[in-house]
Design a protein around this motif. Sequence first.
Motif, short mmCIF file in Angstrom:
data_model
loop_
_atom_site.label_atom_id
_atom_site.label_comp_id
_atom_site.label_asym_id
_atom_site.label_seq_id
_atom_site.Cartn_x
_atom_site.Cartn_y
_atom_site.Cartn_z
N ASN A 148 0.82 -1.22 0.00
CA ASN A 148 0.00 0.00 0.00
C ASN A 148 0.85 1.27 0.00
O ASN A 148 0.49 2.26 -0.60
CB ASN A 148 -0.94 0.03 1.20
CG ASN A 148 -2.06 -0.99 1.07
OD1 ASN A 148 -2.36 -1.44 -0.03
ND2 ASN A 148 -2.64 -1.39 2.18
N LEU A 149 2.00 1.24 0.68
CA LEU A 149 2.89 2.41 0.75
C LEU A 149 3.68 2.60 -0.54
O LEU A 149 4.21 3.67 -0.79
CB LEU A 149 3.88 2.26 1.90
CG LEU A 149 3.31 2.33 3.31
CD1 LEU A 149 4.39 2.01 4.32
CD2 LEU A 149 2.75 3.72 3.56
N GLY A 150 3.77 1.57 -1.33
CA GLY A 150 4.56 1.61 -2.56
C GLY A 150 5.28 0.29 -2.75
O GLY A 150 4.99 -0.70 -2.09
N THR A 151 6.26 0.28 -3.62
CA THR A 151 7.01 -0.94 -3.88
C THR A 151 8.16 -1.07 -2.89
O THR A 151 8.98 -0.17 -2.76
CB THR A 151 7.57 -0.93 -5.32
OG1 THR A 151 6.48 -0.80 -6.22
CG2 THR A 151 8.32 -2.20 -5.62
N LYS A 152 8.20 -2.20 -2.18
CA LYS A 152 9.26 -2.48 -1.21
C LYS A 152 10.35 -3.29 -1.90
O LYS A 152 10.07 -4.30 -2.54
CB LYS A 152 8.72 -3.26 -0.01
CG LYS A 152 9.81 -3.63 1.00
CD LYS A 152 9.24 -4.22 2.27
CE LYS A 152 8.84 -5.64 2.08
NZ LYS A 152 8.47 -6.32 3.34
#
Length: 76
Positions: A47-51
Amino acid sequence: MGASLAGVQTLTTLPGLYYTMSDTAERYCPNCRETREFVRTARTRMNLGTKVKWRCPECGFRIVNIENAVDTGVSA
């Protein structure tokens, strides 16, 4: 076959998701005390972006980066 995104060779994994073919990045390693070529060990969309997880092949130091939200390789 992969698509081209701004001149970078990419690999399509799911509709709308493109990953670059680069598996290495130069980062400062605090254990080695110099810039090393880190190897990408994992990539996950959240959800925060690509890890993205990186590992120094010389000493095993690991860095986690979540787009612009979190970067464990940056000093506070």
